[in-house]
Design an enzyme around this catalytic site. Structure first.
Site, PDB file in Angstrom:
ATOM      1  N   HIS A 139      23.709  39.106   9.166  1.00 59.26           N
ATOM      2  CA  HIS A 139      22.732  38.049   8.860  1.00 59.26           C
ATOM      3  C   HIS A 139      21.503  38.108   9.765  1.00 59.26           C
ATOM      4  O   HIS A 139      21.085  37.118  10.332  1.00 59.26           O
ATOM      5  CB  HIS A 139      23.372  36.656   8.975  1.00 59.26           C
ATOM      6  CG  HIS A 139      24.645  36.487   8.227  1.00 59.26           C
ATOM      7  ND1 HIS A 139      25.383  35.325   8.275  1.00 59.26           N
ATOM      8  CD2 HIS A 139      25.327  37.331   7.412  1.00 59.26           C
ATOM      9  CE1 HIS A 139      26.468  35.460   7.535  1.00 59.26           C
ATOM     10  NE2 HIS A 139      26.455  36.680   7.003  1.00 59.26           N
ATOM     11  N   ARG A 201      20.398  31.304   4.336  1.00 58.54           N
ATOM     12  CA  ARG A 201      21.514  31.992   5.000  1.00 58.54           C
ATOM     13  C   ARG A 201      21.104  33.382   5.485  1.00 58.54           C
ATOM     14  O   ARG A 201      21.353  33.750   6.620  1.00 58.54           O
ATOM     15  CB  ARG A 201      22.704  32.110   4.049  1.00 58.54           C
ATOM     16  CG  ARG A 201      23.940  32.747   4.689  1.00 58.54           C
ATOM     17  CD  ARG A 201      25.137  32.639   3.754  1.00 58.54           C
ATOM     18  NE  ARG A 201      26.325  33.224   4.365  1.00 58.54           N
ATOM     19  CZ  ARG A 201      26.713  34.494   4.193  1.00 58.54           C
ATOM     20  NH1 ARG A 201      25.990  35.308   3.420  1.00 58.54           N
ATOM     21  NH2 ARG A 201      27.799  34.951   4.786  1.00 58.54           N
ATOM     22  N   TYR A 236      16.346  24.816   1.414  1.00 62.74           N
ATOM     23  CA  TYR A 236      17.124  25.483   0.380  1.00 62.74           C
ATOM     24  C   TYR A 236      18.630  25.322   0.568  1.00 62.74           C
ATOM     25  O   TYR A 236      19.398  25.950  -0.155  1.00 62.74           O
ATOM     26  CB  TYR A 236      16.667  26.940   0.272  1.00 62.74           C
ATOM     27  CG  TYR A 236      15.266  26.970  -0.312  1.00 62.74           C
ATOM     28  CD1 TYR A 236      15.068  27.065  -1.679  1.00 62.74           C
ATOM     29  CD2 TYR A 236      14.146  26.760   0.493  1.00 62.74           C
ATOM     30  CE1 TYR A 236      13.790  27.010  -2.229  1.00 62.74           C
ATOM     31  CE2 TYR A 236      12.871  26.693  -0.048  1.00 62.74           C
ATOM     32  CZ  TYR A 236      12.702  26.817  -1.407  1.00 62.74           C
ATOM     33  OH  TYR A 236      11.439  26.741  -1.965  1.00 62.74           O
TER      34      TYR A 236
END
Length: 346
Positions: A139, A201, A236
């Site tokens: 990530h 994310r 979001y």
């Protein structure tokens, strides 16, 4: 987090070069693949030079290769200080909108302590413009691109700690909007902050349509991947929501969702009225019709034809370029992997 202290003024709209092809082309012919290069180690960022060649970043080696039809890839630059581990390394590339005058190339990369953005010329050392984006094995985000407004946009990830995505003080789990010198851009939702949107994310795809609307690809966790229409200051939803279903809590709904097995979308590109999304786990290219900021029914092509797909980009001549990502430790490399493919516009 930190940003550079350059003193050059922000470009005026009159000096900004569009990031899209200057004239309309036909649709890319996805049945006419041409191999531009092979044997590339985890290709990630991809940008086009004025001479028709391209630069491609190798994630783990830190090398930037010059590639083009009819010649062997050659090293054009090596970014120092790359610490490649897991999904980290040399990630996105962007070309300055004023490249013909200043010859600046921008890179998002993982260093010893963080993810950062630097710029450089091919004959000089890098200058770090923005640092302090937390890193982890997963990530790290990493896609960067100049928008039609001449500002530098960067998609970041939560670096494995989902709470960062909702923390306005953290650059992680965000889309950042910066000046070419790495400062928070004027007109951002919060003055003095680089944050453009939050609640992400892991953003690895950024693209604008002909109307100047920004779209982004979002990696889900276990259920849903997303394509989002990005609006300044919008949230979001991650980690409160994955996929749709957050509108009643003030979160912006995605335009498209897929199961993670179908997609895991990394790079996206827009040609005409179609958005193309390169899928890693899904091992296919998604085509999504765009209709005034809304979308039509997505269709997948090239399923299992080339393995994991990382980056998709539209060349100045309207051709679609695509990189595979089978040597990234999660794929099944075939002879000649990884490859850069070209699909001409018809």
């Amino acid at each position: 987090m930190g940003c550079g202290s350059g003193d050059r003024p922000e470009p005026s709209p009159a000096t900004v070069r569009s990031t899209a092809p200057s004239k309309p082309f036909g649709a890319p012919d996805l049945g006419a693949a041409e191999e531009i290069a092979h044997g590339i180690e985890v290709p990630w960022g991809l940008v086009f030079l004025p001479d028709g060649n391209a630069l491609v970043a190798e994630r783990d080696s830190g090398r930037i290769l010059r590639i083009g039809p009819g010649h062997v890839p050659e090293q054009a630059y090596r970014v120092p200080g790359i610490v490649a581990s897991g999904e980290g390394g040399l990630l996105g590339l962007a070309l300055s909108p004023q490249y013909a005058e200043n010859h600046y190339i921008y890179a998002y990369f993982t260093a010893e302590s963080d993810n950062r953005i630097a710029r450089f010329r091919l004959d000089g050392p890098p200058e770090v413009l923005f640092e302090g984006i937390a890193k982890s094995a997963d990530h790290n985000g990493g896609r960067i691109a100049f928008g039609p407004d001449g500002m530098l946009y960067a998609g970041t990830g939560d670096a494995g700690q989902s709470g960062r995505s909702q923390d306005p003080a953290s650059p992680n789990g965000k889309i950042l909007r910066l000046t070419p010198e790495g400062r928070p851009a004027q007109g951002n939702p919060t003055e003095g902050s680089p944050m453009y949107s939050l609640g992400h994310r892991n953003v690895q795809g950024l693209a604008w349509d002909r109307a100047g609307r920004l779209f982004a690809a979002e990696f889900g966790q276990n259920r849903f991947d997303e394509i989002n229409l990005i609006e300044p200051g919008h949230n979001y939803g991650w980690p409160a929501v994955e996929g749709a279903g957050g509108a009643d809590r003030g979160f912006t709904e995605p335009l498209v969702t897929w199961s993670t097995s179908e997609a895991s979308p990394s790079g996206i590109a827009i040609a005409g009225d179609t958005l193309y999304a390169a899928a890693l786990q899904g091992q296919r290219l998604w085509t999504v019709p765009l209709r005034d900021g809304a979308v039509g029914q997505p269709r997948d092509v090239l399923r299992a034809s080339y393995g994991r797909l990382r980056t998709v980009a539209v060349a100045p001549d309207g051709a679609l370029w695509l990189t595979t990502s089978n040597t990234d430790g999660r794929g099944d490399p075939q002879p000649n992997d990884d490859r850069v493919l070209r699909f001409p516009a018809r």
